[in-house]
Enzyme design. Structure first.
Site, PDB file in Angstrom:
ATOM      1  N   ASP A 129      -3.511  10.415  -9.964  1.00 55.18           N
ATOM      2  CA  ASP A 129      -2.057  10.501 -10.090  1.00 55.18           C
ATOM      3  C   ASP A 129      -1.680   9.830 -11.417  1.00 55.18           C
ATOM      4  O   ASP A 129      -1.780  10.443 -12.471  1.00 55.18           O
ATOM      5  CB  ASP A 129      -1.460   9.805  -8.861  1.00 55.18           C
ATOM      6  CG  ASP A 129       0.036   9.964  -8.740  1.00 55.18           C
ATOM      7  OD1 ASP A 129       0.558  11.000  -9.133  1.00 55.18           O
ATOM      8  OD2 ASP A 129       0.693   9.033  -8.229  1.00 55.18           O
ATOM      9  N   PHE A 184       4.119  15.014  -3.725  1.00 55.63           N
ATOM     10  CA  PHE A 184       3.244  14.122  -2.965  1.00 55.63           C
ATOM     11  C   PHE A 184       2.427  14.975  -2.001  1.00 55.63           C
ATOM     12  O   PHE A 184       2.974  15.709  -1.189  1.00 55.63           O
ATOM     13  CB  PHE A 184       4.032  13.047  -2.222  1.00 55.63           C
ATOM     14  CG  PHE A 184       3.135  11.951  -1.721  1.00 55.63           C
ATOM     15  CD1 PHE A 184       2.734  10.931  -2.571  1.00 55.63           C
ATOM     16  CD2 PHE A 184       2.644  11.966  -0.422  1.00 55.63           C
ATOM     17  CE1 PHE A 184       1.869   9.937  -2.131  1.00 55.63           C
ATOM     18  CE2 PHE A 184       1.781  10.980   0.033  1.00 55.63           C
ATOM     19  CZ  PHE A 184       1.391   9.964  -0.832  1.00 55.63           C
TER      20      PHE A 184
HETATM   21  P1  IMP Z   1      -3.091   6.423  -9.151  1.00 55.48           P
HETATM   22  O1  IMP Z   1      -3.595   5.042  -9.344  1.00 55.48           O
HETATM   23  O2  IMP Z   1      -1.603   6.523  -9.427  1.00 55.48           O
HETATM   24  O3  IMP Z   1      -3.867   7.471  -9.961  1.00 55.48           O
HETATM   25  O4  IMP Z   1      -3.211   6.799  -7.629  1.00 55.48           O
HETATM   26  C1  IMP Z   1      -4.413   6.772  -7.028  1.00 55.48           C
HETATM   27  C2  IMP Z   1      -4.389   6.744  -5.527  1.00 55.48           C
HETATM   28  O5  IMP Z   1      -3.078   6.879  -4.955  1.00 55.48           O
HETATM   29  C3  IMP Z   1      -5.190   7.928  -5.036  1.00 55.48           C
HETATM   30  O6  IMP Z   1      -6.559   7.616  -4.940  1.00 55.48           O
HETATM   31  C4  IMP Z   1      -4.560   8.197  -3.694  1.00 55.48           C
HETATM   32  O7  IMP Z   1      -5.170   7.388  -2.702  1.00 55.48           O
HETATM   33  C5  IMP Z   1      -3.119   7.770  -3.873  1.00 55.48           C
HETATM   34  N1  IMP Z   1      -2.280   8.957  -4.189  1.00 55.48           N
HETATM   35  C6  IMP Z   1      -1.794   9.329  -5.388  1.00 55.48           C
HETATM   36  N2  IMP Z   1      -1.086  10.472  -5.297  1.00 55.48           N
HETATM   37  C7  IMP Z   1      -1.155  10.830  -3.996  1.00 55.48           C
HETATM   38  C8  IMP Z   1      -0.627  11.957  -3.264  1.00 55.48           C
HETATM   39  O8  IMP Z   1       0.027  12.872  -3.788  1.00 55.48           O
HETATM   40  N3  IMP Z   1      -0.913  11.981  -1.934  1.00 55.48           N
HETATM   41  C9  IMP Z   1      -1.655  11.006  -1.308  1.00 55.48           C
HETATM   42  N4  IMP Z   1      -2.164   9.958  -1.950  1.00 55.48           N
HETATM   43  C10 IMP Z   1      -1.921   9.870  -3.291  1.00 55.48           C
END
Ligand code: IMP
Ligand code: MG
Length: 180
Positions: A107, A156
């Site tokens: 994300d 999401f």
């Molecule tokens: P980041 O650090 O923002 O890249 O987010 C990483 C973590 O957030 C991922 O490994 C997921 O566990 C959770 N995450 C991010 N986006 C989503 C989503 O759209 N649905 C569910 N979990 C998410």
């Protein structure tokens, strides 16, 4: 789709079960070619990547081992802050190993950036990423993700391991959470 009860907050399907299975087989074949003759260590990031890992490793034909790591990133239900804490570390050292991190979704990229730094400091022979999903519109840091399943829109996502408040991981497809 089956007659499975569909939960209320489910929005549109982003990736169907058939497309997931087809793409996971493709990724497995690609990884098998790239790592031929080398022994791979798959590191599954709990909990979201569990379903992806279990399908992916069945599609990998080269010898591989698996280990698990759990991280928590502080933030709201739908936004990570980049402040990451290791809740469960690997069982074994990774020095000299060919390591592939298996992630559910990239994300902002902050969680993966932290993991790459933390694991990179343990001297693996190689360190790469295989992420099922990526949301390029949300990226805050530039990350080399060697293998990616699908790019999805800025919604999401739930299902196939991905949760909202620990629910919906068991859906066999990826859907958007309704109204987001
Ligand atoms: P980041 O650090 O923002 O890249 O987010 C990483 C973590 O957030 C991922 O490994 C997921 O566990 C959770 N995450 C991010 N986006 C989503 C989503 O759209 N649905 C569910 N979990 C998410
Ligand atoms: Mg999660």
């Amino acid at each position: 789709m089956s007659s499975r009860q569909v939960p209320q907050p489910l929005g549109e399907v982003l990736v169907s079960a058939d497309d997931l299975q087809r793409r996971v087989r493709e990724l497995g074949a690609e990884i098998s070619r790239d790592y031929a003759g080398r022994e791979l260590l798959l590191i599954c990031v709990l909990k979201g990547a569990v379903l992806f890992l279990s399908d992916l490793m069945r599609a990998i034909e080269t010898p591989c081992q698996v280990d698990f790591m759990a991280v928590a990133s502080y933030g709201s239900a739908t936004d990570s802050s980049g402040v990451v804490r290791i809740m469960k570390d690997l069982d074994a050292p990774i020095a000299g190993r060919e390591v592939l991190i298996v992630e559910d979704i990239v994300d902002s990229g902050l969680t993966l950036q932290y993991l790459m730094r933390s694991l990179g400091a343990r001297d693996p022979a190689s360190l790469d990423v295989c992420a099922l999903l990526t949301k390029p519109a949300r990226r805050k840091v530039d990350l080399p993700t060697r293998y990616v399943g699908f790019e999805i829109a800025d919604r999401f996502a739930i299902g196939y391991g991905l949760d909202f408040g620990e629910r919906y991981r068991n859906l066999p497809f990826v859907a958007a959470l309704a109204d987001n």
